[in-house]
Design an enzyme around this catalytic site. Structure first.
Site, PDB file in Angstrom:
ATOM      1  N   SER A 149      -8.023  -0.183   8.344  1.00  0.00           N
ATOM      2  CA  SER A 149      -8.387  -0.982   6.986  1.00  0.00           C
ATOM      3  C   SER A 149      -9.219  -2.326   7.450  1.00  0.00           C
ATOM      4  CB  SER A 149      -7.223  -1.190   6.054  1.00  0.00           C
ATOM      5  OG  SER A 149      -6.123  -1.779   6.899  1.00  0.00           O
ATOM      6  N   HIS A 164      -9.128   4.485   2.836  1.00  0.00           N
ATOM      7  CA  HIS A 164     -10.715   3.964   3.032  1.00  0.00           C
ATOM      8  C   HIS A 164     -11.495   4.866   3.441  1.00  0.00           C
ATOM      9  CE1 HIS A 164      -9.247  -0.267   2.699  1.00  0.00           C
ATOM     10  NE2 HIS A 164      -8.170   0.050   3.625  1.00  0.00           N
ATOM     11  N   LYS A 183      -8.858   2.304  -4.573  1.00  0.00           N
ATOM     12  CA  LYS A 183      -9.993   1.845  -3.707  1.00  0.00           C
ATOM     13  C   LYS A 183     -11.413   2.603  -4.241  1.00  0.00           C
ATOM     14  CE  LYS A 183      -7.091  -0.157  -0.363  1.00  0.00           C
ATOM     15  NZ  LYS A 183      -6.292  -0.230   0.392  1.00  0.00           N
TER      16      LYS A 183
HETATM   17  C1  LIG Z   1      -4.818  -0.254   0.420  1.00  0.00           C
HETATM   18  C2  LIG Z   1      -3.902   0.414   1.479  1.00  0.00           C
HETATM   19  C3  LIG Z   1      -2.866   1.172   1.114  1.00  0.00           C
HETATM   20  C4  LIG Z   1      -2.023   0.738   0.008  1.00  0.00           C
HETATM   21  O1  LIG Z   1      -2.853   1.354  -1.196  1.00  0.00           O
HETATM   22  P1  LIG Z   1      -2.382   0.650  -2.655  1.00  0.00           P
HETATM   23  O2  LIG Z   1      -2.767   1.908  -3.432  1.00  0.00           O
HETATM   24  O3  LIG Z   1      -3.281  -0.370  -2.557  1.00  0.00           O
HETATM   25  O4  LIG Z   1      -0.976   0.261  -2.537  1.00  0.00           O
HETATM   26  C5  LIG Z   1      -2.338   1.935   2.150  1.00  0.00           C
HETATM   27  N1  LIG Z   1      -2.827   2.289   3.427  1.00  0.00           N
HETATM   28  C6  LIG Z   1      -3.977   1.620   3.801  1.00  0.00           C
HETATM   29  C7  LIG Z   1      -4.699   1.983   4.886  1.00  0.00           C
HETATM   30  C8  LIG Z   1      -4.582   0.757   2.773  1.00  0.00           C
HETATM   31  O5  LIG Z   1      -5.694  -0.028   3.123  1.00  0.00           O
END
Ligand SMILES: *Cc1c(COP(=O)(O)O)cnc(C)c1O
Length: 414
Positions: free
Chosen positions: A214, A242, A270
């Site tokens: 991330s 991602h 996302k």
């Molecule tokens: C954003 C993210 C999460 C968490 O997801 P949310 O739905 O925002 O709680 C988990 N793992 C990674 C790698 C992320 O970037």
């Protein structure tokens, strides 16, 4: 190799910044702060001194990655809304219709009465999209990870986790009370060594990694990890927050690398432009999660609007591979212009070093009209504070070029 728990994954992190005994002579008095306030203030001062204090800025988001902060109109390169779907008219319409049909809330846990009809339709569609037998939606990606890992690993088991994996994979590993072995980032020799050394002494073994990291934007070598997992009788769980919507025509990192992990986790928050998380896998795996994942059982279901928006986004993704390819192609343009290494995802870090310099760079880019957020420890390791750029299908090529020009003008380019 000794066990290393990355210091930046320590939940009690700020303790190391304040190493002082509580006030021994403290007496309760009307005008004196209570000891909890004193403790909080001392820690806050230490954070401020280290340029690690964080605050929340009211930020308005509009379509086309437009953002408003402190009264200034900015163009955001900090959103994970990779396909611009959170502000897409048909996604907003889908969410609105769901509120009208089913209300604003799920009203209860999914296992009680909160399993509104939108869940089934979405999970079926998502499982097919991920080429899995089944999928299960959680309240968020964070909840998916902290609920899932303890279902498949317990005190007699061992977890192998990439040192740069997301904080919620570490949280899930800690909650499981399994033995945790951390391997150097994407280092297959180290992972192989740890598996050979520790796997045999445990009942089950689980390997945890991000598909796309991330804060660095690089991909895990999933084929190699999968082969090691098979050789050592370990299971593989990939967090693809991602990758979904961006890699492999939107199907994600594992798909693009030709691998099918045992547990495929991701988020609706996302590229899907909504809110929620999921795990996809076999019927048996998903049914066990439905029964045992505490972050599914003991929490309220998602609002119907979140499911409807995610479902509508998934339909767009499966019909529009060009939209899915755009974030990576804009990231390539950015990296080429600035002479950075070729990107592997829509996330591109520009390592600055000290938190203070990273905050300065953020401030200067904001004055130039760009919202690019500095990422500091403990989100990233010490001395690697950075600007993290994320590209979206709704950015224009000329936006990226203007951003590159500003970065050069400010002397931030490598
Ligand atoms: C954003 C993210 C999460 C968490 O997801 P949310 O739905 O925002 O709680 C988990 N793992 C990674 C790698 C992320 O970037």
């Amino acid at each position: 190799m000794v066990f290393r728990w990355p210091w930046w994954q320590n939940p009690a992190l700020s303790c190391h910044l304040v190493d002082r005994a509580p006030h021994a002579g403290y007496r309760p008095h009307m005008n004196q702060p209570s000891s909890i306030d004193t403790m909080a203030q001392e820690k806050l001062i230490a954070l401020q001194k280290a340029d690690l204090h964080r605050r929340l800025y009211p930020t308005e988001r509009r379509s086309g990655m437009a953002a408003k902060r402190d009264g200034a109109a900015l163009l955001s390169f900090s959103d994970n809304d990779y396909l611009g779907l959170s502000t897409h008219p048909s996604i907003i319409r889908a969410a609105t219709k769901a509120v009208e049909a089913y209300g604003a809330s799920a009203g209860a846990s999914r296992l009680v009465s909160g399993n509104h009809p939108l869940y089934d339709a979405f999970e079926t569609r998502l499982a097919a999209f991920k080429s899995c037998e089944a999928a299960l939606v959680f309240g968020s990606g964070y909840l998916a990870n902290i609920g899932t890992i303890p279902v498949f690993a317990g005190p007699q088991d061992v977890i192998f986790i990439d040192e740069l994996a997301h904080a919620c994979l570490f949280a899930g590993a800690q909650l499981s009370r399994a033995r945790v072995q951390c391997f150097a980032h994407n280092d297959m020799a180290h992972l192989g060594h740890l598996l050979a050394r520790h796997r045999h002494a445990h009942r089950h073994a689980l390997i945890l990694t991000d598909g796309v990291f991330s804060m660095d934007g690089d991909q895990a070598p999933l084929k190699n990890i999968h082969n090691l997992a098979k050789t050592h009788d370990a299971w593989l769980m990939v967090d693809d927050a991602h990758g979904l919507g961006v890699l492999g025509n939107g199907h994600g990192t594992a798909f693009s690398q030709g691998v099918q992990p045992d547990l495929m986790m991701g988020t609706l928050s996302k590229a899907l432009g909504s809110y929620g998380g999921y795990v996809a896998g076999s019927h048996a795996v998903v049914d066990l999660l439905r029964n045992r994942a505490r972050s599914l059982v003991y929490t309220t279901g998602l609002p119907p609007s979140a499911l409807a928006a995610a479902h509508a986004s998934l339909e767009i993704i499966s019909m529009d591979p060009e939209r899915c390819a755009r974030p990576l192609s804009l990231a390539r343009r950015f990296c080429q212009t600035l002479g950075l290494p070729a990107p592997q995802s829509a996330v591109v870090p520009l390592i600055i070093g000290s938190p203070q310099k990273a905050m300065d760079a953020q401030e200067k880019l904001q004055q130039a009209g760009f919202l690019v957020v500095a990422i500091r420890p403990p989100t990233v390791p010490e001395n690697t504070a950075r600007l993290r750029f994320s590209f979206s299908a709704t950015h224009q090529e000329k936006d990226v070029d203007r951003l590159c020009q500003s970065i050069k003008n400010l002397g931030l380019a490598p």
